[in-house]
Design an enzyme around this catalytic site. Structure first.
Site, PDB file in Angstrom:
ATOM      1  N   LYS A 106      -8.255 -15.624   2.915  1.00 16.34           N
ATOM      2  CA  LYS A 106      -7.275 -15.818   3.983  1.00 16.34           C
ATOM      3  C   LYS A 106      -6.027 -16.474   3.406  1.00 16.34           C
ATOM      4  O   LYS A 106      -6.134 -17.451   2.665  1.00 16.34           O
ATOM      5  CB  LYS A 106      -7.869 -16.724   5.063  1.00 16.34           C
ATOM      6  CG  LYS A 106      -8.910 -16.019   5.894  1.00 16.34           C
ATOM      7  CD  LYS A 106      -8.222 -15.164   6.940  1.00 16.34           C
ATOM      8  CE  LYS A 106      -9.263 -14.452   7.766  1.00 16.34           C
ATOM      9  NZ  LYS A 106      -8.662 -13.620   8.788  1.00 16.34           N
ATOM     10  N   ASP A 137      -5.920 -11.447   3.280  1.00 19.36           N
ATOM     11  CA  ASP A 137      -5.670 -11.112   4.689  1.00 19.36           C
ATOM     12  C   ASP A 137      -4.661 -12.102   5.253  1.00 19.36           C
ATOM     13  O   ASP A 137      -4.915 -13.305   5.287  1.00 19.36           O
ATOM     14  CB  ASP A 137      -6.988 -11.190   5.478  1.00 19.36           C
ATOM     15  CG  ASP A 137      -6.848 -10.685   6.919  1.00 19.36           C
ATOM     16  OD1 ASP A 137      -5.705 -10.418   7.360  1.00 19.36           O
ATOM     17  OD2 ASP A 137      -7.878 -10.565   7.607  1.00 19.36           O
ATOM     18  N   GLU A 163      -4.533  -7.073   3.536  1.00 27.70           N
ATOM     19  CA  GLU A 163      -4.874  -6.722   4.923  1.00 27.70           C
ATOM     20  C   GLU A 163      -3.820  -7.302   5.859  1.00 27.70           C
ATOM     21  O   GLU A 163      -3.507  -8.485   5.799  1.00 27.70           O
ATOM     22  CB  GLU A 163      -6.269  -7.296   5.233  1.00 27.70           C
ATOM     23  CG  GLU A 163      -6.820  -6.961   6.606  1.00 27.70           C
ATOM     24  CD  GLU A 163      -8.303  -7.364   6.701  1.00 27.70           C
ATOM     25  OE1 GLU A 163      -9.048  -7.217   5.711  1.00 27.70           O
ATOM     26  OE2 GLU A 163      -8.706  -7.845   7.776  1.00 27.70           O
ATOM     27  N   ASP A 189      -5.720  -4.049  10.164  1.00 28.11           N
ATOM     28  CA  ASP A 189      -6.836  -4.600  10.948  1.00 28.11           C
ATOM     29  C   ASP A 189      -6.373  -4.753  12.400  1.00 28.11           C
ATOM     30  O   ASP A 189      -6.708  -3.936  13.262  1.00 28.11           O
ATOM     31  CB  ASP A 189      -7.269  -5.938  10.334  1.00 28.11           C
ATOM     32  CG  ASP A 189      -8.324  -6.663  11.164  1.00 28.11           C
ATOM     33  OD1 ASP A 189      -8.898  -6.037  12.071  1.00 28.11           O
ATOM     34  OD2 ASP A 189      -8.585  -7.856  10.908  1.00 28.11           O
ATOM     35  N   LYS A 211     -13.842  -2.890  13.178  1.00 26.08           N
ATOM     36  CA  LYS A 211     -14.736  -3.908  13.728  1.00 26.08           C
ATOM     37  C   LYS A 211     -15.404  -3.281  14.943  1.00 26.08           C
ATOM     38  O   LYS A 211     -14.718  -2.877  15.887  1.00 26.08           O
ATOM     39  CB  LYS A 211     -13.951  -5.164  14.084  1.00 26.08           C
ATOM     40  CG  LYS A 211     -13.430  -5.849  12.816  1.00 26.08           C
ATOM     41  CD  LYS A 211     -12.647  -7.100  13.046  1.00 26.08           C
ATOM     42  CE  LYS A 211     -12.382  -7.782  11.704  1.00 26.08           C
ATOM     43  NZ  LYS A 211     -11.185  -8.594  11.672  1.00 26.08           N
TER      44      LYS A 211
HETATM   45  O1  LIG Z   1     -13.348  -9.339   6.687  1.00 25.51           O
HETATM   46  C1  LIG Z   1     -14.023 -10.344   6.419  1.00 25.51           C
HETATM   47  O2  LIG Z   1     -14.248 -10.701   5.252  1.00 25.51           O
HETATM   48  C2  LIG Z   1     -14.629 -11.169   7.497  1.00 25.51           C
HETATM   49  C3  LIG Z   1     -14.106 -11.031   8.868  1.00 25.51           C
HETATM   50  C4  LIG Z   1     -12.746 -11.642   9.093  1.00 25.51           C
HETATM   51  O3  LIG Z   1     -12.044 -11.933   8.156  1.00 25.51           O
HETATM   52  C5  LIG Z   1     -12.293 -11.894  10.416  1.00 25.51           C
HETATM   53  C6  LIG Z   1     -13.183 -12.000  11.436  1.00 25.51           C
HETATM   54  C7  LIG Z   1     -12.800 -12.426  12.701  1.00 25.51           C
HETATM   55  C8  LIG Z   1     -11.506 -12.659  12.999  1.00 25.51           C
HETATM   56  C9  LIG Z   1     -10.426 -12.386  12.086  1.00 25.51           C
HETATM   57  O4  LIG Z   1      -9.471 -13.382  12.082  1.00 25.51           O
HETATM   58  C10 LIG Z   1     -10.838 -12.089  10.648  1.00 25.51           C
HETATM   59  C11 LIG Z   1      -9.951 -10.928  10.197  1.00 25.51           C
HETATM   60  O5  LIG Z   1      -8.786 -10.917  10.517  1.00 25.51           O
HETATM   61  O6  LIG Z   1     -10.346  -9.979   9.535  1.00 25.51           O
HETATM   62 MG   LIG Z   2      -8.199  -9.157   9.249  1.00 22.16          MG
END
Ligand SMILES: O=C(O)CCC(=O)C1=CC=C[C@@H](O)[C@@H]1C(=O)O
Ligand SMILES: [Mg+2]
Length: 322
Positions: A106, A137, A163, A189, A211
């Site tokens: 992140k 991301d 991402e 995403d 998702k």
């Molecule tokens: O992709 C991953 O490694 C895990 C999932 C993940 O990052 C997320 C899960 C839930 C909410 C989001 O903010 C976040 C994402 O943005 O992809």
């Molecule tokens: Mg994401």
């Protein structure tokens, strides 16, 4: 299909503590329901409106009340998910994801600077070694200038993809023109799960993040992947093991899975609804259903007020379904 009574008959609401803060969350609430096909999960984030949350309910109903598509693989390779924390905490986070060769980091979170992001991403690259895959991301936070600036600073870590660097499809297109020399693929995403025209978003990027719950279920996600014609990565929405099982069945049924999936996030929860958790082992999770333990449902039960709030949300969202 179940009516509201059927849905509420088995409803259990849990509040699970997280290992570290992730996307501003320290306790993850989820509603679990049992259908004829097994346990299923309804867990849109609390701030989501009913119209958006209704898609998550449709997904939950599909997983609990309809047979899952035949899987083409028995397990799904997963990535480590690294929250936006200080670089010196990276080894402790990665240790929760045994065998994962890929990590998603992140970046661009409020309160952390680009220098923090660079240090965190570098720490992940150092830990995984040159063969590891490092993706980032930004959750749509950057404008095009900020994204270009940040990606030039982060590119030396050799990124698998970025991402959702920016929010709109137009920004994603302009960014790609600007950073062509960096050769960093772009994944969408939020542009897939929250925009009015997800196919247009898919057409503008290299990778689509799917998702299962936000998109409205496994079948919808599979159909979207077919139409989009892009490499797909299945990710969780920070689900309990029951919700992760839904993602695992989606990833398990995709004909092509060129990237590791973001389904290792059980490792970010300090507690879960089953002892037999879907946690990464040798870099993968199995494609199977999960049955919650009555003792854990009791131990982590949300309080009466939150349980009533979720029951009401189920009622409102069910009323929005066709
Ligand atoms: O992709 C991953 O490694 C895990 C999932 C993940 O990052 C997320 C899960 C839930 C909410 C989001 O903010 C976040 C994402 O943005 O992809
Ligand atoms: Mg994401």
């Amino acid at each position: 299909m179940p009516d509201t009574q059927d849905l509420l008959a088995t409803l259990r609401v849990v509040a699970l503590p997280m290992v570290t803060r992730f996307r501003g969350i320290e306790v993850r609430e989820a509603a679990l329901l049992e259908g004829p096909e097994g346990w299923t999960e309804f867990a849109p984030f609390p701030e989501y409106g009913d119209e958006e949350a209704a898609r998550w309910l449709a997904a939950a109903i599909e997983f609990g009340w309809e047979a899952v598509p035949e899987p083409v693989r028995a397990s799904v390779p997963v990535n480590a998910t690294v929250p936006a924390l200080a670089a010196d905490r990276v080894p402790e986070v990665l240790a929760r994801f045994p065998g994962c060769r890929t990590a998603k980091v992140k970046v661009a979170e409020p309160g952390s600077s680009l220098a923090d992001d660079v240090a965190r991403v570098r720490a992940v690259r150092d830990a995984l070694g040159p063969e590891g895959r490092v993706r980032i991301d930004a959750n749509a936070v950057w404008n095009v200038d900020e994204a270009e600036h940040a990606l030039r600073a982060l590119a030396p870590a050799d990124l698998e993809y970025v991402e959702q660097p920016c929010g709109t499809v137009d920004e994603l297109v302009r960014l790609q023109q600007r950073i062509r020399d960096l050769r960093i693929p772009v994944a969408a995403d939020e542009s897939i799960r929250r925009s009015a025209d997800p196919l247009a978003a898919a057409a503008a990027v290299d990778v689509v993040v799917l998702k299962a719950a936000p998109i409205g279920g496994i079948r919808k996600a599979l159909a979207f992947a077919r139409l989009a014609g892009r490499a797909a990565v299945v990710s969780s929405a920070l689900d309990t093991s029951v919700g992760l099982a839904m993602g695992a069945h989606l990833a398990g049924a995709l004909p092509r899975l060129p990237h590791d999936c973001g389904l290792g996030t059980g490792a970010l929860l300090r507690a879960d609804v089953t002892e037999d958790r879907l946690l990464p082992e040798s870099g993968a999770i199995p494609v199977r259903r999960v049955v919650p333990s009555p003792a854990l449902l009791d131990r982590f039960a949300a309080d009466a007020e939150r349980t009533a709030w979720w029951a009401d949300r189920v009622r409102r969202c069910a009323a929005l379904l066709p």
